[in-house]
Design a protein around this motif. Sequence first.
Motif, PDB file in Angstrom:
ATOM      1  N   ALA A  91       0.846  -1.200   0.000  1.00  0.00           N
ATOM      2  CA  ALA A  91       0.000   0.000   0.000  1.00  0.00           C
ATOM      3  C   ALA A  91       0.874   1.240   0.000  1.00  0.00           C
ATOM      4  O   ALA A  91       2.020   1.211   0.453  1.00  0.00           O
ATOM      5  CB  ALA A  91      -0.905   0.021   1.228  1.00  0.00           C
ATOM      6  N   LEU A  92       0.321   2.328  -0.528  1.00  0.00           N
ATOM      7  CA  LEU A  92       0.894   3.662  -0.372  1.00  0.00           C
ATOM      8  C   LEU A  92      -0.261   4.542   0.075  1.00  0.00           C
ATOM      9  O   LEU A  92      -1.314   4.549  -0.558  1.00  0.00           O
ATOM     10  CB  LEU A  92       1.491   4.201  -1.668  1.00  0.00           C
ATOM     11  N   TYR A  93      -0.056   5.239   1.194  1.00  0.00           N
ATOM     12  CA  TYR A  93      -1.154   6.030   1.750  1.00  0.00           C
ATOM     13  C   TYR A  93      -0.612   7.252   2.470  1.00  0.00           C
ATOM     14  O   TYR A  93       0.581   7.349   2.765  1.00  0.00           O
ATOM     15  CB  TYR A  93      -1.994   5.183   2.711  1.00  0.00           C
ATOM     16  N   ALA A  94      -1.510   8.208   2.746  1.00  0.00           N
ATOM     17  CA  ALA A  94      -1.169   9.409   3.502  1.00  0.00           C
ATOM     18  C   ALA A  94      -1.344   9.114   4.990  1.00  0.00           C
ATOM     19  O   ALA A  94      -2.379   8.601   5.409  1.00  0.00           O
ATOM     20  CB  ALA A  94      -2.069  10.566   3.090  1.00  0.00           C
ATOM     21  N   ARG A  95      -0.313   9.418   5.765  1.00  0.00           N
ATOM     22  CA  ARG A  95      -0.352   9.150   7.208  1.00  0.00           C
ATOM     23  C   ARG A  95      -1.518   9.886   7.888  1.00  0.00           C
ATOM     24  O   ARG A  95      -2.182   9.337   8.765  1.00  0.00           O
ATOM     25  CB  ARG A  95       0.967   9.587   7.859  1.00  0.00           C
ATOM     26  N   GLU A  96      -1.784  11.099   7.464  1.00  0.00           N
ATOM     27  CA  GLU A  96      -2.758  11.936   8.164  1.00  0.00           C
ATOM     28  C   GLU A  96      -4.195  11.442   8.056  1.00  0.00           C
ATOM     29  O   GLU A  96      -4.983  11.611   8.986  1.00  0.00           O
ATOM     30  CB  GLU A  96      -2.682  13.377   7.630  1.00  0.00           C
ATOM     31  N   ASN A  97      -4.561  10.849   6.924  1.00  0.00           N
ATOM     32  CA  ASN A  97      -5.966  10.466   6.749  1.00  0.00           C
ATOM     33  C   ASN A  97      -6.158   9.048   6.199  1.00  0.00           C
ATOM     34  O   ASN A  97      -7.288   8.617   5.996  1.00  0.00           O
ATOM     35  CB  ASN A  97      -6.692  11.470   5.851  1.00  0.00           C
ATOM     36  N   GLY A  98      -5.076   8.341   5.915  1.00  0.00           N
ATOM     37  CA  GLY A  98      -5.186   6.970   5.420  1.00  0.00           C
ATOM     38  C   GLY A  98      -5.572   6.860   3.952  1.00  0.00           C
ATOM     39  O   GLY A  98      -5.706   5.756   3.432  1.00  0.00           O
ATOM     40  N   GLU A  99      -5.744   7.988   3.271  1.00  0.00           N
ATOM     41  CA  GLU A  99      -6.116   7.963   1.854  1.00  0.00           C
ATOM     42  C   GLU A  99      -4.938   7.450   1.025  1.00  0.00           C
ATOM     43  O   GLU A  99      -3.792   7.810   1.278  1.00  0.00           O
ATOM     44  CB  GLU A  99      -6.507   9.350   1.367  1.00  0.00           C
TER      45      GLU A  99
END
Length: 142
Positions: A91-99
Motif C-alpha cells: 500500500a501507499l497512503y497518507a499518514r494523516e488520513n489513510g487515503e
Amino acid sequence: MAELTSRRPYLIRALYDWVLDNDLTPHLLVAADAEGVDVPHQFVTEDGKITVNISPGAVRGLSLDNALISFSARFSGQSYDVSVPPGAVLALYARENGEGMLFGEVEPPTPPDGGPDGGDDADGESGEQTAQSKRAHLKVVK
C-alpha cells in the motif's frame, strides 16, 4: 501480444505525487519477507510488514524506478539503505488520513524474458491454451 509491464510502479509514483501535492505524508506498507526486499529487520512487525515514511524530509536519494524503489532513511537514529521491489509494496497512503491505495498481495518479479518459463509451455507450444490462461481476470471490489 507481448507481456505487459506491471502497473504497480506507475501507480506508486502517481500516488506519491498526489499525496505530496496535498501536503500530506506518504507512507509505504511493505511485505518485508518478499523477494528482493532490503529493510532493517528489527523494525518489521510480527506479520512480516514494515511501514516507511517516504516524504522528502524523511528520506535521501529516493528513486521510484520500475524495477526497484530505493532510498536512505533513519530508523531510531541510525541510517539504513532501503530497497524494495515495487511488487513488494502492499500500500501507499497518507499518514494523516489513510487515503491512498491498497495493492493487495505481493506481485512476484517478472523474469527478464517476460514469461514464467521462457514463453513456451512444457510441450514447446505457445498456442491456444497459453493464450486462454493469459486472459484478463477481473474481480469485483466492494
